[in-house]
Design an enzyme around this catalytic site. Structure first.
Site, PDB file in Angstrom:
ATOM      1  N   ALA A  63       6.106  -9.261  18.905  1.00 57.86           N
ATOM      2  CA  ALA A  63       7.062  -8.161  18.928  1.00 57.86           C
ATOM      3  C   ALA A  63       8.427  -8.687  18.513  1.00 57.86           C
ATOM      4  CB  ALA A  63       7.157  -7.534  20.324  1.00 57.86           C
ATOM      5  N   ASN A  86      11.129  -8.022  19.906  1.00 65.31           N
ATOM      6  CA  ASN A  86      11.841  -8.411  21.124  1.00 65.31           C
ATOM      7  C   ASN A  86      11.349  -9.712  21.748  1.00 65.31           C
ATOM      8  OD1 ASN A  86      13.637  -6.291  21.047  1.00 65.31           O
ATOM      9  ND2 ASN A  86      12.471  -5.009  22.448  1.00 65.31           N
ATOM     10  N   TYR A  87      10.170 -10.185  21.373  1.00 63.69           N
ATOM     11  CA  TYR A  87       9.691 -11.475  21.881  1.00 63.69           C
ATOM     12  C   TYR A  87      10.473 -12.628  21.257  1.00 63.69           C
ATOM     13  CZ  TYR A  87       5.338  -9.027  23.276  1.00 63.69           C
ATOM     14  OH  TYR A  87       4.399  -8.185  23.796  1.00 63.69           O
ATOM     15  N   GLU A  88      11.130 -12.358  20.137  1.00 64.53           N
ATOM     16  CA  GLU A  88      11.902 -13.358  19.395  1.00 64.53           C
ATOM     17  C   GLU A  88      11.044 -14.568  19.025  1.00 64.53           C
ATOM     18  OE1 GLU A  88      15.420 -14.183  21.701  1.00 64.53           O
ATOM     19  OE2 GLU A  88      16.245 -12.193  21.287  1.00 64.53           O
TER      20      GLU A  88
END
Length: 88
Positions: A38, A40-42
């Site tokens: 994701a 947002n998981y970076e």
């Protein structure tokens, strides 16, 4: 179009950097063909590096990612998805 994806995938939340690359590469080596990441998981860069290091041809792998709500505006979505594709 008749394409099917694996029913079970490997989640990559909190798998970052070299340790993440190693864990993801190991998952691919033992048979996972669906890799979930994701924005947002970076860690899309780590996922991409693991795929490059694996011995499995890219066309045999499925990579899923998620688009954060703050980028759901069409123009922002296109740009953010392109960045995700470049990384993974």
């Amino acid at each position: 179009d008749g394409t099917s994806i694996p029913a079970i995938g490997f989640g990559t939340y909190a798998l970052n950097g070299n340790n993440g690359v190693h864990a993801i590469t190991s998952a691919i080596d033992i048979g996972y063909r669906l890799i979930d990441t994701a924005y947002n998981y970076e860690n899309e860069g780590s996922v991409g590096e693991a795929i490059r290091r694996s011995s499995v041809p890219r066309e045999q792998l499925y990579v899923t990612s998620k688009l954060p709500g703050r980028y759901h505006d069409y123009d922002k979505a296109v740009q953010t998805i392109q960045e995700s594709l470049y990384r993974a």
